[in-house]
Motif scaffolding. Structure first.
Motif, PDB file in Angstrom:
ATOM      1  N   GLN A   1      51.748  27.511  63.761  1.00 35.06           N
ATOM      2  CA  GLN A   1      50.719  26.522  63.427  1.00 35.06           C
ATOM      3  C   GLN A   1      51.313  25.387  62.598  1.00 35.06           C
ATOM      4  O   GLN A   1      52.163  25.605  61.733  1.00 35.06           O
ATOM      5  CB  GLN A   1      49.592  27.184  62.614  1.00 35.06           C
ATOM      6  CG  GLN A   1      48.890  28.323  63.318  1.00 35.06           C
ATOM      7  CD  GLN A   1      47.854  28.997  62.437  1.00 35.06           C
ATOM      8  OE1 GLN A   1      47.552  28.528  61.348  1.00 35.06           O
ATOM      9  NE2 GLN A   1      47.335  30.126  62.894  1.00 35.06           N
TER      10      GLN A   1
ATOM     11  N   THR B   1      55.059  24.460  53.063  1.00 38.87           N
ATOM     12  CA  THR B   1      54.039  23.444  52.809  1.00 38.87           C
ATOM     13  C   THR B   1      54.708  22.216  52.208  1.00 38.87           C
ATOM     14  O   THR B   1      55.440  22.322  51.221  1.00 38.87           O
ATOM     15  CB  THR B   1      52.954  23.963  51.859  1.00 38.87           C
ATOM     16  OG1 THR B   1      52.303  25.092  52.458  1.00 38.87           O
ATOM     17  CG2 THR B   1      51.920  22.885  51.580  1.00 38.87           C
TER      18      THR B   1
ATOM     19  N   LYS C   1      53.112  27.185  59.520  1.00 37.29           N
ATOM     20  CA  LYS C   1      53.022  28.640  59.412  1.00 37.29           C
ATOM     21  C   LYS C   1      53.655  29.308  60.627  1.00 37.29           C
ATOM     22  O   LYS C   1      53.293  29.024  61.763  1.00 37.29           O
ATOM     23  CB  LYS C   1      51.553  29.082  59.297  1.00 37.29           C
ATOM     24  CG  LYS C   1      50.849  28.594  58.036  1.00 37.29           C
ATOM     25  CD  LYS C   1      49.415  29.104  57.982  1.00 37.29           C
ATOM     26  CE  LYS C   1      48.708  28.635  56.713  1.00 37.29           C
ATOM     27  NZ  LYS C   1      47.308  29.114  56.648  1.00 37.29           N
TER      28      LYS C   1
ATOM     29  N   ILE D   1      51.205  18.915  54.657  1.00 35.68           N
ATOM     30  CA  ILE D   1      51.596  19.365  55.997  1.00 35.68           C
ATOM     31  C   ILE D   1      51.903  20.846  55.872  1.00 35.68           C
ATOM     32  O   ILE D   1      52.849  21.233  55.171  1.00 35.68           O
ATOM     33  CB  ILE D   1      52.826  18.592  56.509  1.00 35.68           C
ATOM     34  CG1 ILE D   1      52.553  17.087  56.541  1.00 35.68           C
ATOM     35  CG2 ILE D   1      53.221  19.091  57.899  1.00 35.68           C
ATOM     36  CD1 ILE D   1      53.780  16.246  56.821  1.00 35.68           C
ATOM     37  N   LYS D   2      51.101  21.685  56.517  1.00 34.17           N
ATOM     38  CA  LYS D   2      51.255  23.136  56.394  1.00 34.17           C
ATOM     39  C   LYS D   2      51.808  23.707  57.693  1.00 34.17           C
ATOM     40  O   LYS D   2      51.212  23.554  58.758  1.00 34.17           O
ATOM     41  CB  LYS D   2      49.914  23.781  56.053  1.00 34.17           C
ATOM     42  CG  LYS D   2      49.363  23.327  54.694  1.00 34.17           C
ATOM     43  CD  LYS D   2      48.052  24.019  54.367  1.00 34.17           C
ATOM     44  CE  LYS D   2      47.519  23.566  53.006  1.00 34.17           C
ATOM     45  NZ  LYS D   2      46.242  24.230  52.659  1.00 34.17           N
TER      46      LYS D   2
ATOM     47  N   HIS E   1      49.450  22.222  60.545  1.00 30.13           N
ATOM     48  CA  HIS E   1      48.192  21.575  60.166  1.00 30.13           C
ATOM     49  C   HIS E   1      48.472  20.413  59.220  1.00 30.13           C
ATOM     50  O   HIS E   1      49.285  20.533  58.302  1.00 30.13           O
ATOM     51  CB  HIS E   1      47.265  22.565  59.466  1.00 30.13           C
ATOM     52  CG  HIS E   1      46.805  23.691  60.348  1.00 30.13           C
ATOM     53  ND1 HIS E   1      46.013  23.501  61.458  1.00 30.13           N
ATOM     54  CD2 HIS E   1      47.037  25.023  60.277  1.00 30.13           C
ATOM     55  CE1 HIS E   1      45.772  24.659  62.040  1.00 30.13           C
ATOM     56  NE2 HIS E   1      46.391  25.606  61.339  1.00 30.13           N
ATOM     57  N   SER E   2      47.805  19.283  59.458  1.00 27.83           N
ATOM     58  CA  SER E   2      47.927  18.144  58.557  1.00 27.83           C
ATOM     59  C   SER E   2      46.713  17.242  58.718  1.00 27.83           C
ATOM     60  O   SER E   2      46.142  17.138  59.811  1.00 27.83           O
ATOM     61  CB  SER E   2      49.194  17.352  58.848  1.00 27.83           C
ATOM     62  OG  SER E   2      49.270  16.215  58.008  1.00 27.83           O
ATOM     63  N   ASP E   3      46.333  16.598  57.610  1.00 25.70           N
ATOM     64  CA  ASP E   3      45.246  15.627  57.671  1.00 25.70           C
ATOM     65  C   ASP E   3      45.792  14.218  57.902  1.00 25.70           C
ATOM     66  O   ASP E   3      45.066  13.232  57.757  1.00 25.70           O
ATOM     67  CB  ASP E   3      44.419  15.658  56.387  1.00 25.70           C
ATOM     68  CG  ASP E   3      45.280  15.455  55.134  1.00 25.70           C
ATOM     69  OD1 ASP E   3      46.502  15.267  55.291  1.00 25.70           O
ATOM     70  OD2 ASP E   3      44.726  15.495  54.022  1.00 25.70           O
TER      71      ASP E   3
END
Length: 475
Positions: free
Chosen positions: A59, A26, A7, A4-5, A61-63
């Protein structure tokens, strides 16, 4: 596993200061991450941001897809199996398997959700979360759970990787975490290890900061003394320009010139001292320690305050007793009966803090008026508990569980009482609030009947315990 990023995350609710400002970090999704911090610090807000429920700057971001506990059960009156299937499609046998692992009878699925105890509701929602294959965000899963259930959940989580969890039970969080993300006074701390490791590191840092602050205070004291000395010097130099000894022959021009030079040096030195003093003072950062709580405990002239027949026990003036036992054994029902007067000596003033609080659609001012509370003292208690002033204008049904708990706890503390009945007071309270309560009870020594599952609190208070299931009292 993924990551899990985050920013340059910035987020604030309308009309409030930012909860997060330019946060970047992160998080490895294989971590067992404990999210800790005071109520209102942003733990639940971070969950909402991860779930995409709030707009923000920056931001994320995570998959991963995220599953959140506790889920919202919309229709709590229909049979449990049907209300749970409204969350997502699952096979019934999987739910029964998880309920079995949590030591809950599978027959519970044929009862309405609103007829379950607080502990049973928690276990059911955890079971639902456990059969969900998404990344888990667990928000206070230990509330209402007895010690046995907490151990069961801890053992389960030890076998699982990849979740973020919040809890105010420090013993529990120690068992189920290998990393800690702490939100403390708008700062983010990420550390490797469990909560005890994090707390030890923070205590060392706090002690070092405290030592530095004390050093600065001493330097400021010396600078202030030097500044006073320079002021006196400058004053003496000014006087030297205007006076001489009787009968003394002097070159007034020379004396005036010399005195002016001395005065200029004195004023310059005074200015430098003032600048140094301002610079040092700017470095002072007050340590925000939780304020001591107060309660309107009235020591009774009666010796015997409470005499219970089922279970059989007595509580005398100045005594404290903890009611323990598994979920469903009747602890909350016992306190409710006592709150209604069962077994209470005639004329004894009782203050009752229930386990489950139904939020009312009223303002805080209306709540204060309804319960005849001293407004100034009440709001002061809320501030000591860490409730932001902005909350004072909110309706009670708009508050978080932690804020609502503090509203009722402050009410109980302010009520003049000879006997306090507190049903799981630590639920939804942060660790700092728990420490405030522990200190208060130790200092005041009120007559108190307490239902509590948090082992740390029970051990810290060191009061006798009545096991409702076993029917015996132990020290």
């Amino acid at each position: 596993m993924g990551a899990i990023k985050i920013k340059q995350l910035t987020f604030a609710y309308d009309g409030f200061d930012p909860i997060f400002k330019d946060v970047s970090l992160t998080l490895d999704t294989s971590w067992k991450l404990a999210l800790v911090g005071r109520n209102g610090s942003g733990k639940t807000t971070l969950f909402k941001l991860l779930l995409g429920q709030e707009d923000y700057l920056g931001q994320i971001h995570s998959d991963q897809d995220f599953a959140y506990f506790p889920q919202n059960i919309k229709d709590q009156e229909q049979l449990l199996i049907y209300s749970l299937q409204e969350q997502f499609v699952f096979e019934e046998w999987k739910l029964k398997r998880e309920l079995s692992l949590l030591h809950v009878s599978e027959d519970i699925i044929w009862r309405p959700f609103n007829q379950l105890s607080g502990g049973e509701q928690t276990k059911v929602l955890l079971a639902l979360c456990f059969i969900d294959e998404r990344f888990s965000l667990l928000d206070e899963p230990t509330n209402h759970l007895d010690q046995a259930s907490r151990k069961q959940i801890a053992e389960y989580l030890k076998q699982k990787k990849g979740y973020i969890i919040t809890s105010h039970d420090r013993d529990f969080i120690d068992q189920v975490s290998d990393h800690v993300l702490a939100i403390d006074q708008r700062q983010i701390w990420l550390s490797h290890g469990n909560y005890s490791t994090y707390r030890h590191e923070r205590d060392l840092q706090d002690q070092a900061a405290s030592n530095e602050q004390q050093k600065l205070q001493r330097e400021i004291k010396h600078l202030a003394a030097d500044k006073e000395h320079k002021q006196q010097w400058a004053g003496q130099a000014e006087k030297g320009k205007r006076r001489s000894q009787p009968g003394e022959k002097i070159d007034k021009g020379f004396v005036s010139h010399k005195a002016s030079k001395v005065m200029k040096r004195a004023i310059s030195a005074q200015k430098r001292m003032a600048e140094k003093l301002a610079d040092k003072s700017a470095l002072i950062k007050p340590v925000a320690l939780p304020a001591d709580l107060t309660m309107h405990y009235q020591a009774s002239h009666r010796k015997l305050l409470l005499s219970s027949e089922n279970p059989k026990f007595e509580l005398n003036q100045g005594e404290r007793l903890a009611i323990v036992g598994p979920n469903g054994c009747g602890k909350s029902q016992l306190l409710k009966r006592i709150a209604l007067g069962e077994g209470v000596a005639s004329g004894v003033k009782v203050s009752y803090l229930p386990q489950i609080i139904t939020p009312e659609a009223v303002s805080l001012e209306e709540f204060i008026t309804k319960h005849k509370l001293d407004r100034s003292q009440y709001l002061n208690l809320l501030r000591k508990l860490g409730v932001e002033r902005a909350v004072f204008t909110e309706r009670l049904d708009q508050l978080s569980s932690g804020q609502l708990r503090k509203v009722w706890l402050a009410k109980s503390l302010l009520e003049p009482a000879e006997l306090y009945l507190w049903d799981e007071p630590s639920n939804y309270l942060d660790i700092e609030n728990q420490d405030q309560l522990i200190k208060l009870i130790k200092n005041v020594q009120p007559s108190l009947l307490l239902v509590e599952h948090d082992q740390y609190i029970l051990d810290s208070l060191a009061i006798p315990r009545l096991n409702l299931a076993a029917g015996n009292v132990a020290d």
